[in-house]
Design a protein around this motif. Structure first.
Motif, short mmCIF file in Angstrom:
data_model
loop_
_atom_site.label_atom_id
_atom_site.label_comp_id
_atom_site.label_asym_id
_atom_site.label_seq_id
_atom_site.Cartn_x
_atom_site.Cartn_y
_atom_site.Cartn_z
N HIS A 249 0.83 -1.19 0.00
CA HIS A 249 0.00 0.00 0.00
C HIS A 249 0.87 1.25 0.00
N ILE A 250 0.34 2.32 -0.54
CA ILE A 250 1.03 3.61 -0.58
C ILE A 250 0.42 4.50 0.49
N THR A 251 1.26 5.08 1.32
CA THR A 251 0.76 5.95 2.39
C THR A 251 0.08 7.18 1.79
N PRO A 252 -0.94 7.73 2.49
CA PRO A 252 -1.60 8.93 1.96
C PRO A 252 -0.63 10.09 1.71
N GLU A 253 0.39 10.23 2.59
CA GLU A 253 1.34 11.32 2.41
C GLU A 253 2.12 11.14 1.11
N LEU A 254 2.60 9.89 0.88
CA LEU A 254 3.35 9.63 -0.35
C LEU A 254 2.46 9.75 -1.56
N LEU A 255 1.21 9.28 -1.45
CA LEU A 255 0.28 9.40 -2.57
C LEU A 255 -0.01 10.86 -2.88
N GLN A 256 -0.13 11.68 -1.85
CA GLN A 256 -0.36 13.10 -2.06
C GLN A 256 0.85 13.75 -2.73
N ARG A 257 2.06 13.36 -2.29
CA ARG A 257 3.26 13.92 -2.92
C ARG A 257 3.35 13.49 -4.38
N ARG A 258 3.02 12.22 -4.64
CA ARG A 258 3.06 11.75 -6.03
C ARG A 258 2.03 12.48 -6.89
N THR A 259 0.82 12.72 -6.32
CA THR A 259 -0.21 13.44 -7.07
C THR A 259 0.23 14.87 -7.36
N ALA A 260 0.82 15.52 -6.34
CA ALA A 260 1.31 16.89 -6.54
C ALA A 260 2.43 16.92 -7.58
N ALA A 261 3.33 15.93 -7.52
CA ALA A 261 4.42 15.87 -8.50
C ALA A 261 3.87 15.63 -9.90
N GLU A 262 2.83 14.79 -10.00
CA GLU A 262 2.24 14.52 -11.32
C GLU A 262 1.56 15.77 -11.86
N ARG A 263 0.87 16.52 -10.99
CA ARG A 263 0.25 17.77 -11.45
C ARG A 263 1.31 18.77 -11.90
N ALA A 264 2.41 18.86 -11.15
CA ALA A 264 3.48 19.78 -11.55
C ALA A 264 4.09 19.36 -12.88
N ARG A 265 4.24 18.04 -13.08
CA ARG A 265 4.80 17.56 -14.35
C ARG A 265 3.87 17.88 -15.51
N ARG A 266 2.57 17.71 -15.29
CA ARG A 266 1.61 18.01 -16.35
C ARG A 266 1.59 19.49 -16.67
N ARG A 267 1.68 20.35 -15.64
CA ARG A 267 1.73 21.79 -15.90
C ARG A 267 2.99 22.16 -16.68
N LYS A 268 4.11 21.51 -16.34
CA LYS A 268 5.35 21.78 -17.06
C LYS A 268 5.24 21.36 -18.52
N VAL A 269 4.66 20.20 -18.76
CA VAL A 269 4.48 19.73 -20.14
C VAL A 269 3.55 20.65 -20.91
N ALA A 270 2.46 21.09 -20.24
CA ALA A 270 1.51 21.99 -20.92
C ALA A 270 2.18 23.31 -21.28
N ARG A 271 3.00 23.86 -20.34
CA ARG A 271 3.71 25.11 -20.66
C ARG A 271 4.67 24.91 -21.83
N ALA A 272 5.36 23.79 -21.84
CA ALA A 272 6.29 23.53 -22.95
C ALA A 272 5.53 23.42 -24.27
N GLN A 273 4.35 22.79 -24.25
CA GLN A 273 3.57 22.67 -25.48
C GLN A 273 3.07 24.03 -25.96
N ARG A 274 2.60 24.87 -25.00
CA ARG A 274 2.14 26.21 -25.40
C ARG A 274 3.28 27.03 -25.98
N LYS A 275 4.48 26.92 -25.36
CA LYS A 275 5.62 27.66 -25.91
C LYS A 275 5.98 27.16 -27.30
N ALA A 276 5.89 25.84 -27.51
CA ALA A 276 6.21 25.29 -28.84
C ALA A 276 5.21 25.78 -29.88
#
Length: 304
Positions: A249-276
């Motif tokens: 099982h994944i602890t809620p704290e680690l799951l929350q960190r992974r979710t936040a990291a995934e959101r940050a990664r998606r925002r970074k990819v979206a910014r890179a796509q808009r710039k392209a």
């Protein structure tokens, strides 16, 4: 077999310790069977003990049983062996329940089925190993061996010196990250010599103090860790999961960190796509302008 049990257990006064040992193992096994069936959501089995929305962990019952067993052992007269045995059995049951949730106490969080929950199994295995050695008559630091005579100063000095040396070797072994070698070495001092002479584990306090990153000793320690230690750890984890279930099982704290990291990664990819896209549009506009300038230049030349 009965005669051997009488000679090694009853005649040596280890019957309460034997009762503790058996009660500890039986309670731990039954507890793990119970929690695995609860986790599997078996229809005909019990459910978690709750009081409203509060989940009462079995460590609570373990603390109560340990208190009952400990107080009963202190209150029972020495002549009543049966009472001592009963108190030891109750104490063993409580100890198994408490150590089975040792990781919960350590992290102050419900990490029972997570990776951190393996600390509970390590604590249980250590308790079983130490109690088993005591049952065999092997005492830490040789306390069960030669008893120093206060009148013999030389013998007393050698005895105390050996205890100090063994303690120092045990501390050095533990500092090198060799937990099992250090603990078992308390009962078998020869293992402490092996633990001290061998290289420390990477990441241990001794390695951080003595092995510079990239040095020869550090490289050898990392190589030994990959070659010898990790296969042993995988084997130990397999045995633990076979007995106690998978800790995946994944602890809620680690799951929350992974979710936040995934959101940050998606925002970074979206910014890179808009710039392209914006960059492509600018290039297209500049090419269109250049073509317009060239066409107007051609038309002006043809008019002349």
């Amino acid at each position: 077999m009965i005669d051997l049990f009488r000679q090694r257990i009853m005649d040596t006064g280890r019957l309460p310790l034997f009762g503790f040992f058996v009660a500890f193992i039986v309670t731990f096994v039954l507890t793990r069977v119970n929690v695995r069936l609860i986790r599997a959501d078996v229809r005909w089995w019990f459910r978690n003990v709750t009081a409203g929305d509060l989940h009462i962990h079995h460590v609570v019952f373990g603390v109560v049983l340990m208190l009952m067993g400990g107080v009963a052992s202190l209150a029972a007269p020495d002549a009543y062996v049966g009472l001592d045995l009963t108190a030891a059995v109750v104490f063993g049951m409580g100890s198994a329940l408490v150590l089975d949730e040792f990781a919960l106490i350590l992290h102050l969080s419900d990490v029972y089925w997570t990776e951190k929950g393996r600390a509970s199994l390590d604590a249980v295995f250590v308790a079983i190993a130490v109690t088993g050695l005591l049952l065999l008559g092997i005492h830490p630091f040789g306390f069960g061996g030669i008893t120093p005579d206060p009148g013999a100063s030389t013998l007393s000095g050698l005895y105390v010196t050996s205890l100090v040396i063994n303690l120092v070797l045990a501390v050095l072994t533990l500092l090198k990250g060799k937990i099992w070698t250090g603990l078992i070495g308390l009962f078998v001092p020869a293992l402490l010599i092996v633990g001290v002479l061998r290289l420390a584990r990477p990441g241990s306090p001794w390695a951080r103090w003595r092995y510079a990153p990239g040095s020869r000793k550090h490289s050898r320690a990392v190589r030994n860790e990959k070659r010898f230690r990790r296969p042993l750890i995988r084997a130990k984890i397999w045995v633990q999961e076979f007995i106690a279930g998978r800790h995946d099982h994944i602890t809620p704290e680690l799951l929350q960190r992974r979710t936040a990291a995934e959101r940050a990664r998606r925002r970074k990819v979206a910014r890179a796509q808009r710039k392209a896209v914006a960059r492509a549009r600018r290039h297209a506009v500049s090419r269109t302008r250049r073509r317009g300038v060239e066409l107007r230049a051609r038309h002006s030349k043809s008019d002349h």
